[in-house]
Design a protein around this motif. Structure first.
Motif, PDB file in Angstrom:
ATOM      1  N   SER A  57      25.569  -6.905  24.637  1.00 48.45           N
ATOM      2  CA  SER A  57      25.013  -6.062  23.585  1.00 48.45           C
ATOM      3  C   SER A  57      23.592  -5.657  23.936  1.00 48.45           C
ATOM      4  O   SER A  57      22.804  -6.475  24.427  1.00 48.45           O
ATOM      5  CB  SER A  57      25.020  -6.811  22.247  1.00 48.45           C
ATOM      6  N   LEU A  58      23.267  -4.412  23.670  1.00 44.15           N
ATOM      7  CA  LEU A  58      21.916  -3.932  23.964  1.00 44.15           C
ATOM      8  C   LEU A  58      20.866  -4.715  23.201  1.00 44.15           C
ATOM      9  O   LEU A  58      19.727  -4.846  23.639  1.00 44.15           O
ATOM     10  CB  LEU A  58      21.806  -2.438  23.624  1.00 44.15           C
ATOM     11  N   ARG A  59      21.241  -5.264  22.078  1.00 45.19           N
ATOM     12  CA  ARG A  59      20.292  -6.046  21.278  1.00 45.19           C
ATOM     13  C   ARG A  59      20.055  -7.430  21.864  1.00 45.19           C
ATOM     14  O   ARG A  59      19.120  -8.118  21.473  1.00 45.19           O
ATOM     15  CB  ARG A  59      20.803  -6.191  19.840  1.00 45.19           C
ATOM     16  N   GLN A  60      20.913  -7.843  22.789  1.00 43.55           N
ATOM     17  CA  GLN A  60      20.815  -9.190  23.343  1.00 43.55           C
ATOM     18  C   GLN A  60      20.255  -9.217  24.763  1.00 43.55           C
ATOM     19  O   GLN A  60      20.203 -10.269  25.386  1.00 43.55           O
ATOM     20  CB  GLN A  60      22.207  -9.846  23.340  1.00 43.55           C
ATOM     21  N   LEU A  61      19.824  -8.066  25.290  1.00 40.81           N
ATOM     22  CA  LEU A  61      19.379  -8.016  26.683  1.00 40.81           C
ATOM     23  C   LEU A  61      18.184  -8.918  26.953  1.00 40.81           C
ATOM     24  O   LEU A  61      17.997  -9.384  28.077  1.00 40.81           O
ATOM     25  CB  LEU A  61      19.045  -6.575  27.071  1.00 40.81           C
ATOM     26  N   GLY A  62      17.364  -9.149  25.939  1.00 41.83           N
ATOM     27  CA  GLY A  62      16.190  -9.999  26.114  1.00 41.83           C
ATOM     28  C   GLY A  62      16.533 -11.435  26.453  1.00 41.83           C
ATOM     29  O   GLY A  62      15.679 -12.187  26.924  1.00 41.83           O
ATOM     30  N   LYS A  63      17.783 -11.825  26.240  1.00 42.29           N
ATOM     31  CA  LYS A  63      18.209 -13.191  26.533  1.00 42.29           C
ATOM     32  C   LYS A  63      18.710 -13.354  27.966  1.00 42.29           C
ATOM     33  O   LYS A  63      19.104 -14.445  28.361  1.00 42.29           O
ATOM     34  CB  LYS A  63      19.305 -13.615  25.545  1.00 42.29           C
ATOM     35  N   TYR A  64      18.705 -12.251  28.694  1.00 39.86           N
ATOM     36  CA  TYR A  64      19.213 -12.281  30.064  1.00 39.86           C
ATOM     37  C   TYR A  64      18.086 -11.997  31.048  1.00 39.86           C
ATOM     38  O   TYR A  64      17.218 -11.166  30.789  1.00 39.86           O
ATOM     39  CB  TYR A  64      20.315 -11.232  30.250  1.00 39.86           C
ATOM     40  N   GLY A  65      18.116 -12.702  32.169  1.00 35.91           N
ATOM     41  CA  GLY A  65      17.156 -12.422  33.223  1.00 35.91           C
ATOM     42  C   GLY A  65      17.549 -11.142  33.935  1.00 35.91           C
ATOM     43  O   GLY A  65      18.620 -11.074  34.541  1.00 35.91           O
ATOM     44  N   LEU A  66      16.709 -10.122  33.842  1.00 37.21           N
ATOM     45  CA  LEU A  66      16.988  -8.826  34.453  1.00 37.21           C
ATOM     46  C   LEU A  66      15.961  -8.520  35.530  1.00 37.21           C
ATOM     47  O   LEU A  66      14.769  -8.785  35.342  1.00 37.21           O
ATOM     48  CB  LEU A  66      16.922  -7.711  33.399  1.00 37.21           C
TER      49      LEU A  66
END
Length: 387
Positions: free
Chosen positions: A357-366
Motif C-alpha cells: 500500500s502506498l500508505r505503508q511505504l514508510g515501513k519499508y527500506g527503499l
C-alpha cells in the motif's frame, strides 16, 4: 621522523580542540558503547550534517542494543533508508545479535574482541574502546591517514600494506599517556581531519588560520600538502542500463525485495531487468527503449516467471517514465522507469514480490532514488515515506 612532534602531538591536538574543535555533537561526551558504536557506523561514508538529523531518530527507535537485535531487519533497513551503503545497516543488525547472544548485550572493552564483531574493523574498534572505555587504542580512518601522511611526509599510497602498517605504528606512538584523555584526543583527531587538514582545502593553504603543526608538517615544509598522501589513479566507473517496472494496482505498488548480497541488498525496490553495459550509441539506445512502448517484452525482463507474465496480459499500455541516473561508489546506473497499471490484483509467485500500500511505504527500506521517485510522482505524501 620528528621525535619532538611525536612527544607533543597529543597535547597540541587536545589544546587545538578546546578552541577550534567541534562541540555539542549528540554523540560527544557519551560513554555508552552502544551509542558510540551506532554513531561510528553511521558516520562512516555519511556527512556529519546528515548524521546530526538521523542519529537521534535511530536512537529513539532503537534505544538499546537489545531493542535493535530484536527488531526485524526490514525495520532497521527502513530506518537506515537514505544513508546509503546498506551493508552497514545489515552488519549493525547482525552485530547487535552477536553482542546480545555472546556477551549478554554488553560490548567487550577489548579491541581484539571488538574486531571480531560483524562490521567492526580495527579503527572502529579503537574508537569504541577509546570513547566508551578510555582505552589507549588508536584509530586510523581516511582522515587520520591523511593527517599522518602529511605531518610525517610518508610517501606511497595508503592502500599499500607497508604504508598502512607504518601509519598504524605512528597512530599508536602518538596516543596520549593519560588514558583519561582518550575520548577528547580521539574526537580531536577526527575533527582535525574533517575540518582543518582536509583533502582539498586544508587550512594551511587558505591563510584563514594557522595550523598548530605548521612548523613540523613535512608536507607543508616541502610544499606537498595537496600531493600527500599519494593517490591511486582510479579507473573510470563503468556505466550500466536497466529497466524498472512501476506496476500499480489501485493504491498499491509492486515491490521486490533485493537479494542480501546485491547492491541495495535486503531493500525493497521496483522489479528490474538485469544490468547491461550502457549503450554508447544514443540513437540505438533510444530506438531500443521506444520499442517497449508497444510490447510486453519488458515483463519478460523484469518478471521472467511465465505464470506472472500470463497473468499480466490484461494490464494497460506501458508508459515510458523518467530515466534516473544513480552514482554508486564504483559504478553508475541509468534506470529507465516504465509505468503500468492493472485492474486485477495479480497473484505473484515468489516471496520476494509483494504488493505494498502506498500508505505503508514508510515501513519499508527503499533505495534513495526509488524513494525520491515515488515522492516526485506524488504517489505518496512526503511524510508517508518518513513515518
Amino acid at each position: 621522523m620528528s621525535e619532538a612532534l611525536i612527544k607533543h602531538f597529543a597535547k597540541k591536538l587536545i589544546a587545538w580542540h578546546g578552541v577550534d574543535g567541534r562541540q555539542g555533537l549528540p554523540w560527544q561526551s557519551v560513554r555508552d558503547p552502544y551509542a558510540v558504536w551506532v554513531s561510528e557506523i553511521m558516520l562512516q561514508q555519511t556527512q556529519v550534517a546528515t548524521v546530526l538529523e538521523r542519529y537521534p531518530r535511530f536512537m529513539k527507535r532503537f534505544p538499546t542494543i537489545k531493542k535493535l537485535a530484536a527488531a526485524p531487519l526490514d525495520d532497521v533497513l527502513a530506518e537506515w533508508a537514505g544513508l546509503g551503503y546498506y551493508t552497514r545497516a545489515r552488519n549493525l543488525h547482525a552485530c547487535a545479535k552477536q553482542v546480545v547472544e555472546a556477551f549478554g548485550g554488553k560490548f567487550p572493552s577489548d579491541t581484539i574482541l571488538l574486531e571480531q564483531l560483524k562490521g567492526i574493523g580495527r579503527s572502529t574498534a579503537g574508537a569504541i574502546a577509546a570513547f566508551a572505555f578510555h582505552e589507549r587504542a588508536p584509530i586510523l580512518d581516511a582522515n587520520v591517514k591523511r593527517i599522518l601522511a602529511r605531518l610525517f611526509g610518508i610517501e606511497g599510497t595508503i592502500q599499500e600494506k607497508a604504508v598502512n602498517d607504518q601509519l598504524w605504528l605512528l597512530a599508536k606512538k602518538l596516543l596520549p599517556n593519560n588514558a583519561a584523555d582518550m575520548p577528547v584526543y580521539t574526537q580531536a583527531l577526527m575533527d582535525f581531519g574533517a575540518t582543518w587538514c582536509t583533502s582539498r582545502k586544508p587550512v594551511c593553504l587558505t591563510g584563514i588560520k594557522r595550523c598548530p603543526f605548521a612548523k613540523d608538517c613535512q608536507a607543508n615544509l616541502s610544499d606537498q600538502v595537496l600531493v600527500l598522501p599519494r593517490k591511486v589513479i582510479k579507473a573510470k566507473s563503468p556505466e550500466f542500463d536497466c529497466d524498472m517496472l512501476l506496476l500499480r494496482h489501485g493504491d498499491t505498488v509492486l515491490l521486490q525485495k533485493r537479494p542480501e548480497k546485491a547492491i541495495w541488498g535486503g531493500l525493497w525496490s521496483l522489479p528490474e531487468s538485469e544490468w547491461r553495459a550502457k549503450e554508447k550509441n544514443l540513437a540505438g539506445h533510444a530506438q531500443r527503449s521506444e520499442a517497449y512502448l508497444t510490447s510486453k517484452d519488458l515483463f519478460k525482463l523484469v518478471l521472467p516467471n511465465e505464470k506472472t507474465f500470463t497473468a499480466l496480459k490484461s494490464c494497460k499500455p506501458i508508459e515510458r517514465g523518467l530515466e534516473i541516473k544513480h552514482i554508486f561508489t564504483h559504478r553508475r546506473l541509468w534506470m529507465q522507469i516504465w509505468h503500468v497499471s492493472t485492474s486485477d490484483a495479480v497473484k505473484l509467485s515468489g516471496g520476494d514480490l509483494q504488493w505494498v500500500s502506498l500508505r505503508q511505504l514508510g515501513k519499508y527500506g527503499l533505495p534513495q532514488p526509488i524513494k525520491l521517485l515515488l515522492q516526485a510522482l506524488s504517489l505518496v505524501r512526503g511524510d508517508d515515506l518518513r513515518s
